[in-house]
Design a protein around this motif. Structure first.
Motif, short mmCIF file in Angstrom:
data_model
loop_
_atom_site.label_atom_id
_atom_site.label_comp_id
_atom_site.label_asym_id
_atom_site.label_seq_id
_atom_site.Cartn_x
_atom_site.Cartn_y
_atom_site.Cartn_z
N HIS A 27 1.13 -0.70 0.29
CA HIS A 27 -0.08 0.15 -0.03
C HIS A 27 1.33 1.12 -0.31
O HIS A 27 1.78 1.49 0.41
N ARG A 28 0.09 2.05 0.20
CA ARG A 28 1.01 3.39 -0.61
C ARG A 28 -0.15 4.61 -0.17
O ARG A 28 -1.27 4.51 -0.79
N THR A 29 0.62 5.97 0.41
CA THR A 29 -0.37 7.15 0.64
C THR A 29 -0.09 7.99 -0.35
O THR A 29 1.58 8.02 -0.29
N LEU A 30 -0.96 8.68 -1.18
CA LEU A 30 -0.88 10.04 -1.86
C LEU A 30 -1.97 11.00 -1.05
O LEU A 30 -2.47 10.88 -0.37
N GLU A 31 -1.17 12.16 -1.08
CA GLU A 31 -1.77 13.46 -0.74
C GLU A 31 -2.21 14.66 -1.41
O GLU A 31 -1.68 14.46 -2.49
N ASP A 32 -3.30 15.24 -1.17
CA ASP A 32 -4.08 15.95 -2.17
C ASP A 32 -4.45 17.08 -1.33
O ASP A 32 -4.09 16.97 0.19
N GLY A 33 -4.53 18.51 -1.65
CA GLY A 33 -5.07 19.34 -0.92
C GLY A 33 -6.37 18.92 0.22
O GLY A 33 -6.82 20.07 1.32
N ASN A 34 -7.03 17.81 0.23
CA ASN A 34 -8.16 17.36 0.97
C ASN A 34 -7.74 16.28 2.23
O ASN A 34 -8.13 15.50 2.83
N LEU B 230 -11.85 12.00 -6.64
CA LEU B 230 -12.28 11.47 -5.07
C LEU B 230 -12.21 12.76 -4.52
O LEU B 230 -10.88 13.81 -4.43
N PRO B 231 -13.55 13.56 -3.75
CA PRO B 231 -13.62 14.50 -3.47
C PRO B 231 -13.02 14.79 -1.70
O PRO B 231 -12.13 13.38 -1.44
N GLU B 232 -12.95 15.01 -1.05
CA GLU B 232 -12.68 15.25 0.38
C GLU B 232 -13.73 13.83 0.75
O GLU B 232 -14.52 13.37 0.47
N LYS B 233 -13.09 13.57 2.28
CA LYS B 233 -13.74 12.02 2.65
C LYS B 233 -15.35 12.33 2.88
O LYS B 233 -15.57 13.21 3.28
N GLY B 234 -16.68 11.33 2.42
CA GLY B 234 -17.61 11.38 2.78
C GLY B 234 -17.79 12.33 1.44
O GLY B 234 -19.69 11.88 1.35
N GLY B 235 -17.23 12.71 0.57
CA GLY B 235 -17.98 13.97 0.07
C GLY B 235 -18.48 12.72 -1.57
O GLY B 235 -17.67 11.51 -2.02
N GLU B 236 -19.76 13.13 -2.73
CA GLU B 236 -19.64 12.35 -3.76
C GLU B 236 -18.76 11.73 -4.84
O GLU B 236 -18.24 13.20 -5.05
N ILE B 237 -18.40 11.12 -5.08
CA ILE B 237 -17.15 10.85 -5.55
C ILE B 237 -17.66 10.30 -7.35
O ILE B 237 -18.50 10.58 -7.28
N ARG B 238 -16.65 11.54 -7.74
CA ARG B 238 -17.05 11.74 -9.42
C ARG B 238 -16.16 10.29 -10.35
O ARG B 238 -15.43 10.02 -10.21
#
Length: 415
Positions: free
Chosen positions: A118-125, A255-263
């Protein structure tokens, strides 16, 4: 965060004896995918298994995967790749530790340790962790966990996932290659999918908690149980049955923020050759050929006559003139099972036996008519039939075939 979800590339595959690397189909698809990645600029590309068509892929398939992965890494795009049932997890994960330095992550064998790559990436959220689950057999999970009670695929997947250090407060993406169902309901499979229906089922609830589950294994694209547990489908049609599946192409997942609607958006890639079935009478197929499409793989089925060498040559040559290939050519016609014969229509009842034989002989011999000696034999047989006592059975197909065998022996004796 954006990533492209691929699955079931089957690099190195051949269909109907045609190598999809030699034909250019897979090479062109890879180049067009790389062009798309350049435009879309995803943070990652995930490949959900069956990267190769077999465990020991041909060298050209390995070279093509090398080009795909290298150019993605050169563009700063992370790559996550899990092994499917067609892959060898050992061969696919070769040099995986070195590749991780280029942000290329490949699932590893689980027999020695149940921990998933596994690998973790980061974004603004915040963080997004990608988990790589290779195709999992119950025996593999039993060995990895030291649990001899694991008997089925659903139990194996649940128990492997249960020991992972997943922080479900953050966003998590699982990449897996399994037969995932919703309440035991499977989608219709394409003809190139080798797994038997009902084998290896894993219920979608095994993936509760993951924000998105990128699936491979089924060549059709559809969600399972919820919209965010989804098969991407194969990038190309690998069987004529698969032409009836939804449009193929990679999925762009945002992927938006946690719990947001995924497009989720399908990104179509035009194949070098489209697959198409044509079925009809010879005249209908000739009319279709008068308005040809370009660059196709064709399955042609004649309904009103058998395939003679002149007919086969015409159809193959017409296809080649437009950059197409006839991969499958067949006939459904059978002179003895048509409605006219079985129902005993007036036309058939009134036709002499020798005339029926002449028609049959001509069909079986590419339009060549029976000669005088053959017809003399049939005239004799026809007379015997007409002289038969009332109530005796009428000639059956086996009678005609026995006579035809006799005629063929005559022909062989003349050579």
């Amino acid at each position: 965060m954006k990533f492209l979800h691929l699955a079931d590339l089957h690099l190195g595959k051949s269909i109907y004896g045609t190598s999809l690397i030699d034909s250019g189909d897979q090479k062109v698809w890879v180049e067009r995918f790389l062009e798309m990645a350049e435009r879309v600029k995803p943070d990652a590309v995930v490949m959900a298994g069956d990267v190769y068509d077999r465990g020991l892929p041909p060298g050209r398939a390995a070279q093509l995967l090398n080009r795909l992965v290298t150019l993605l890494a050169d563009r700063g795009i992370s790559v996550f790749m899990t092994a499917g049932n067609h892959d060898s997890v050992y061969h696919l994960s070769f040099l995986s530790q070195l590749l991780e330095a280029r942000d290329v992550y490949i699932s590893k064998p689980l027999e020695q340790s149940p921990e998933l790559v596994h690998r973790t990436l980061e974004d603004g959220n915040g963080p997004v962790t990608f988990w790589l689950l290779p195709y999992l057999y119950p025996a593999m999970a039993a060995q990895a966990l030291g649990d001899a009670q694991i008997r089925d695929y659903d139990d194996a997947v649940r128990k492997i996932l249960a020991v992972q250090p997943v922080d479900f407060r953050q966003r998590n993406v699982l990449i897996a290659h399994q037969n995932v169902t919703a309440n035991g309901q499977e989608a219709e499979r394409g003809g190139s999918e080798s797994m038997v229906g009902g084998v290896g089922q894993v219920d979608y609830t095994a993936f509760d908690g993951f924000d998105y589950v990128a699936l491979g294994h089924i060549h059709s694209s559809y969600p399972v149980g919820r919209e965010t547990i989804r098969y991407a489908g194969s990038p190309l049609a690998y069987h004529f049955n698969e032409t009836r599946q939804p449009q193929k192409g990679p999925l762009l997942v945002t992927l938006p923020e946690k719990g947001g609607e995924i497009r989720i958006e399908r990104m179509e890639i035009e194949p070098l050759h489209r697959m198409r079935e044509i079925r009809g009478t010879y005249d209908e197929i000739r009319a279709e050929a008068a308005h040809p499409r370009e660059n196709e793989y064709l399955k042609i089925t004649l309904t009103d006559r058998r395939i003679s060498p002149p007919i086969a040559d015409y159809l193959h040559e017409t296809a080649r003139a437009h950059g197409s290939t006839v991969l499958e050519l067949s006939s459904e016609y059978n002179a003895f099972t048509g409605d006219a014969v079985l129902s005993g229509t007036r036309e058939m009842r009134e036709k002499p036996v020798e005339a029926l034989f002449a028609d049959f002989y001509q069909e079986r011999n590419s339009g060549v008519e029976a000669d005088e000696r053959d017809m003399e034999l049939m005239t004799l047989v026809g007379g015997m039939t007409r002289d038969a006592a009332p109530g005796q059975r009428e000639p059956e197909e086996k009678d005609f075939r026995r006579i035809l065998d006799f005629v063929k022996e005559q022909e062989a004796g003349r050579k």
